[in-house]
Design a protein around this motif. Structure first.
Motif, PDB file in Angstrom:
ATOM      1  N   MET A   1       0.843  -1.181   0.000  1.00 36.04           N
ATOM      2  CA  MET A   1       0.000   0.000   0.000  1.00 36.04           C
ATOM      3  C   MET A   1       0.891   1.249   0.000  1.00 36.04           C
ATOM      4  N   PRO A   2       0.625   2.211  -0.882  1.00 34.42           N
ATOM      5  CA  PRO A   2       1.481   3.402  -0.953  1.00 34.42           C
ATOM      6  C   PRO A   2       1.267   4.323   0.244  1.00 34.42           C
ATOM      7  N   LYS A   3       2.269   5.157   0.472  1.00 40.09           N
ATOM      8  CA  LYS A   3       2.171   6.122   1.557  1.00 40.09           C
ATOM      9  C   LYS A   3       1.122   7.175   1.217  1.00 40.09           C
ATOM     10  N   VAL A   4       0.507   7.734   2.242  1.00 38.26           N
ATOM     11  CA  VAL A   4      -0.457   8.819   2.058  1.00 38.26           C
ATOM     12  C   VAL A   4       0.305  10.132   2.125  1.00 38.26           C
ATOM     13  N   LYS A   5       0.248  10.899   1.059  1.00 39.62           N
ATOM     14  CA  LYS A   5       0.966  12.176   1.026  1.00 39.62           C
ATOM     15  C   LYS A   5       0.094  13.273   1.639  1.00 39.62           C
ATOM     16  N   THR A   6       0.738  14.190   2.336  1.00 37.39           N
ATOM     17  CA  THR A   6       0.023  15.333   2.888  1.00 37.39           C
ATOM     18  C   THR A   6       0.006  16.447   1.848  1.00 37.39           C
ATOM     19  N   LYS A   7      -1.020  17.285   1.923  1.00 37.14           N
ATOM     20  CA  LYS A   7      -1.075  18.456   1.052  1.00 37.14           C
ATOM     21  C   LYS A   7      -0.096  19.485   1.604  1.00 37.14           C
ATOM     22  N   SER A   8       0.825  19.938   0.769  1.00 36.70           N
ATOM     23  CA  SER A   8       1.841  20.902   1.219  1.00 36.70           C
ATOM     24  C   SER A   8       1.202  22.205   1.678  1.00 36.70           C
ATOM     25  N   GLU A  60      -7.760  14.937   6.792  1.00 38.20           N
ATOM     26  CA  GLU A  60      -7.430  14.140   5.597  1.00 38.20           C
ATOM     27  C   GLU A  60      -6.368  14.829   4.749  1.00 38.20           C
ATOM     28  N   MET A  61      -6.432  16.154   4.668  1.00 45.91           N
ATOM     29  CA  MET A  61      -5.418  16.892   3.907  1.00 45.91           C
ATOM     30  C   MET A  61      -4.043  16.768   4.575  1.00 45.91           C
ATOM     31  N   LEU A  62      -4.040  16.634   5.909  1.00 49.41           N
ATOM     32  CA  LEU A  62      -2.791  16.499   6.649  1.00 49.41           C
ATOM     33  C   LEU A  62      -2.306  15.055   6.708  1.00 49.41           C
ATOM     34  N   GLY A  63      -3.037  14.143   6.090  1.00 50.95           N
ATOM     35  CA  GLY A  63      -2.619  12.743   6.054  1.00 50.95           C
ATOM     36  C   GLY A  63      -2.990  11.961   7.292  1.00 50.95           C
TER      37      GLY A  63
END
Length: 65
Positions: A1-8, A60-63
């Protein structure tokens, strides 16, 4: 499962308090300040908490799930 990226952009805009609440800054305080009253500008500076209905979306935006 790929990592969850945070919104910069979210990383730069939100911070957590010690109790886990999310802080944010007020909008409309960066330009076109001449037509705003002193009281309005004073109330726009400083931080406030994210509203309850927006918490899930911000997390969710912060991961965070």
């Amino acid at each position: 499962m790929p990592k969850v990226k945070t919104k910069s952009s979210a990383k730069k805009r939100f911070r957590f308090t010690a109790t886990g609440k999310i802080k944010r800054h007020h909008a409309y305080h960066s330009h076109i300040l001449t037509k705003k009253t002193k009281k309005q500008k004073r109330n726009l500076c400083g931080a406030t908490l994210v509203d309850g209905c927006d918490k899930k979306q911000v997390r969710e935006m912060l991961g965070l799930r």
